[in-house]
Write a protein that holds these residues in place. Structure first.
Motif, PDB file in Angstrom:
ATOM      1  N   GLY A  20       0.857  -1.187   0.000  1.00 22.14           N
ATOM      2  CA  GLY A  20       0.000   0.000   0.000  1.00 22.14           C
ATOM      3  C   GLY A  20       0.890   1.233   0.000  1.00 22.14           C
ATOM      4  O   GLY A  20       1.855   1.295   0.750  1.00 22.14           O
ATOM      5  N   GLY A  60       9.438  -0.857   9.435  1.00 20.40           N
ATOM      6  CA  GLY A  60       8.032  -1.271   9.333  1.00 20.40           C
ATOM      7  C   GLY A  60       7.245  -0.551   8.258  1.00 20.40           C
ATOM      8  O   GLY A  60       6.024  -0.584   8.246  1.00 20.40           O
ATOM      9  N   LYS A  63      10.153  -1.685   3.435  1.00 21.16           N
ATOM     10  CA  LYS A  63      11.407  -1.868   2.684  1.00 21.16           C
ATOM     11  C   LYS A  63      11.631  -3.350   2.352  1.00 21.16           C
ATOM     12  O   LYS A  63      11.893  -3.702   1.196  1.00 21.16           O
ATOM     13  N   SER A  64      11.516  -4.200   3.376  1.00 13.68           N
ATOM     14  CA  SER A  64      11.717  -5.638   3.136  1.00 13.68           C
ATOM     15  C   SER A  64      10.644  -6.168   2.197  1.00 13.68           C
ATOM     16  O   SER A  64      10.930  -6.970   1.295  1.00 13.68           O
ATOM     17  N   ASN A 162      17.965   1.430   7.394  1.00 14.06           N
ATOM     18  CA  ASN A 162      17.120   2.272   8.250  1.00 14.06           C
ATOM     19  C   ASN A 162      17.725   3.651   8.439  1.00 14.06           C
ATOM     20  O   ASN A 162      17.012   4.632   8.570  1.00 14.06           O
ATOM     21  N   HIS A 198      -4.253  -5.318   3.588  1.00 16.82           N
ATOM     22  CA  HIS A 198      -4.243  -6.359   4.621  1.00 16.82           C
ATOM     23  C   HIS A 198      -5.621  -6.963   4.871  1.00 16.82           C
ATOM     24  O   HIS A 198      -5.725  -8.148   5.211  1.00 16.82           O
ATOM     25  N   GLU A 227      -0.829  -3.566   9.932  1.00 15.70           N
ATOM     26  CA  GLU A 227      -1.012  -5.020   9.785  1.00 15.70           C
ATOM     27  C   GLU A 227      -1.349  -5.639  11.150  1.00 15.70           C
ATOM     28  O   GLU A 227      -2.220  -6.501  11.249  1.00 15.70           O
TER      29      GLU A 227
HETATM   30  P1  ATP Z   1      12.559  -2.995   9.023  1.00 17.95           P
HETATM   31  O1  ATP Z   1      13.512  -1.903   8.720  1.00 17.95           O
HETATM   32  O2  ATP Z   1      12.126  -3.034  10.458  1.00 17.95           O
HETATM   33  O3  ATP Z   1      12.952  -4.335   8.479  1.00 17.95           O
HETATM   34  P2  ATP Z   1      10.786  -2.639   6.802  1.00 17.95           P
HETATM   35  O4  ATP Z   1      10.616  -1.266   6.271  1.00 17.95           O
HETATM   36  O5  ATP Z   1      11.637  -3.573   6.044  1.00 17.95           O
HETATM   37  O6  ATP Z   1      11.200  -2.567   8.299  1.00 17.95           O
HETATM   38  P3  ATP Z   1       8.710  -4.506   6.353  1.00 17.95           P
HETATM   39  O7  ATP Z   1       9.412  -5.700   6.919  1.00 17.95           O
HETATM   40  O8  ATP Z   1       8.613  -4.406   4.897  1.00 17.95           O
HETATM   41  O9  ATP Z   1       9.314  -3.204   6.943  1.00 17.95           O
HETATM   42  O10 ATP Z   1       7.257  -4.407   6.993  1.00 17.95           O
HETATM   43  C1  ATP Z   1       6.790  -5.352   7.952  1.00 17.95           C
HETATM   44  C2  ATP Z   1       5.414  -5.804   7.558  1.00 17.95           C
HETATM   45  O11 ATP Z   1       4.528  -4.687   7.654  1.00 17.95           O
HETATM   46  C3  ATP Z   1       5.330  -6.258   6.116  1.00 17.95           C
HETATM   47  O12 ATP Z   1       5.579  -7.619   5.992  1.00 17.95           O
HETATM   48  C4  ATP Z   1       3.910  -5.895   5.738  1.00 17.95           C
HETATM   49  O13 ATP Z   1       3.028  -6.923   6.102  1.00 17.95           O
HETATM   50  C5  ATP Z   1       3.620  -4.667   6.580  1.00 17.95           C
HETATM   51  N1  ATP Z   1       3.829  -3.453   5.786  1.00 17.95           N
HETATM   52  C6  ATP Z   1       4.779  -2.502   5.979  1.00 17.95           C
HETATM   53  N2  ATP Z   1       4.662  -1.517   5.068  1.00 17.95           N
HETATM   54  C7  ATP Z   1       3.629  -1.854   4.267  1.00 17.95           C
HETATM   55  C8  ATP Z   1       3.024  -1.257   3.125  1.00 17.95           C
HETATM   56  N3  ATP Z   1       3.459  -0.101   2.614  1.00 17.95           N
HETATM   57  N4  ATP Z   1       1.987  -1.904   2.555  1.00 17.95           N
HETATM   58  C9  ATP Z   1       1.527  -3.074   3.044  1.00 17.95           C
HETATM   59  N5  ATP Z   1       2.058  -3.677   4.109  1.00 17.95           N
HETATM   60  C10 ATP Z   1       3.088  -3.087   4.728  1.00 17.95           C
END
Ligand code: ATP
Length: 269
Positions: A20, A60, A63-64, A162, A198, A227
């Protein structure tokens, strides 16, 4: 390399449609995917080989998720390189680990190489990094940059970080990555989109749920927080006799979940 946790093959289930917001990154990745799909013609036409992307920003916020969705969009295997485990205790070990990991990625190519927490390896490296620049990180950094620059195999790098202040400016210079994207906490429109993703994913979206109201009620929430709200609300609805989800329950759960931005603010001050 695999046993030591430095390199891991990640199974991907998420696609760009599961993200999203991030409306700049998604079309950019679709464009690159169109190029990679027709690589032979693209190269003959004069298109340069895509090198990779750096995604920096709040935890969160996707990025991942984007790294995984990239592999799905490109229809390529995803290898995750863990910078923390790569750093060895002995002289030359870290470089050796990196060299071997990159060799594996090249052997697997075409593939996507997700370099997670890229800043971990480079703290202190380069002219602008903080920490004084240890010899190991500087050498490692140089090795990685040269590899990025000179790689001939189709290994598309998605580096995630980060903390932008921990990244050496050399890594941010134009030409290293094809593009750098910053991800921030989602705005109201993006939060609505994340709720939709979600709820739809769990087949719980229906016309009775006021997504606009939920977006308004979740200012400062990350994608991961949203989420959590959805997951928790579904659990409660189940325990309450499999009731359909409604806005009131989602709102109630929202009040119980402390958004990440608030937790982070508390930590900083
Ligand atoms: P970190 O730096 O802590 O690893 P990150 O930016 O990589 O954080 P993600 O691991 O991508 O964050 O996000 C964790 C979960 O939150 C994802 O698996 C997803 O379910 C949800 N999420 C985060 N951002 C989004 C988004 N933009 N759209 C949909 N779901 C999201």
């Amino acid at each position: 390399i695999r046993k030591s946790g430095i390199l891991e093959m990640v199974t991907v289930t998420e696609t760009l449609d599961n993200i999203g917001g991030l409306e700049k990154i998604k079309p950019w990745l679709r464009q690159k995917s169109g190029i990679l799909e027709n690589w032979a013609q693209a190269r003959a036409f004069g298109v340069e080989s895509p090198k990779g992307v750096l995604i920096v920003g709040m935890p969160g916020c996707g990025k991942s998720l984007t790294a995984k969705a990239t592999a799905a969009q490109f229809a390529l295997p995803l290898l995750k390189m863990d910078m923390g485990s790569l750093m060895g205790k002995y002289v030359g070990e870290s470089e050796n680990n990196m060299r071997r990991a990159l060799q594996v990625a090249e052997a697997v190519s075409p593939c996507v190489l997700w370099v997670d927490e890229v800043e971990k390896a480079f703290v202190g490296a380069g002219s602008g990094g903080s920490g004084g620049g240890s010899e190991v990180t500087t050498r490692l950094f140089g090795y990685f940059l040269t590899w990025m620059q000179e790689k001939t195999k189709q290994v598309f790098v998605v580096a995630t970080a980060n903390d932008i202040s921990a990244l050496p400016p050399e890594l941010l210079r134009k030409g290293r990555f094809d593009e750098i994207f910053y991800v921030d906490f989602p705005n109201a429109v993006e939060r609505e989109a994340i709720f939709r993703v979600h709820l739809e994913k769990r087949r719980k979206l229906h016309s009775g749920i006021d997504l606009g109201a939920m977006a308004q009620a979740t200012e400062g929430y990350s994608g991961a927080d949203i989420e959590s709200v959805v997951k928790e609300a579904i659990e409660l609805a189940f325990l309450d006799g499999c009731k359909p989800l409604d806005t009131a329950l989602l709102r109630r759960v929202t009040l119980d979940i402390q958004p990440l931005s608030v937790v982070m603010k508390d930590r900083i001050t």
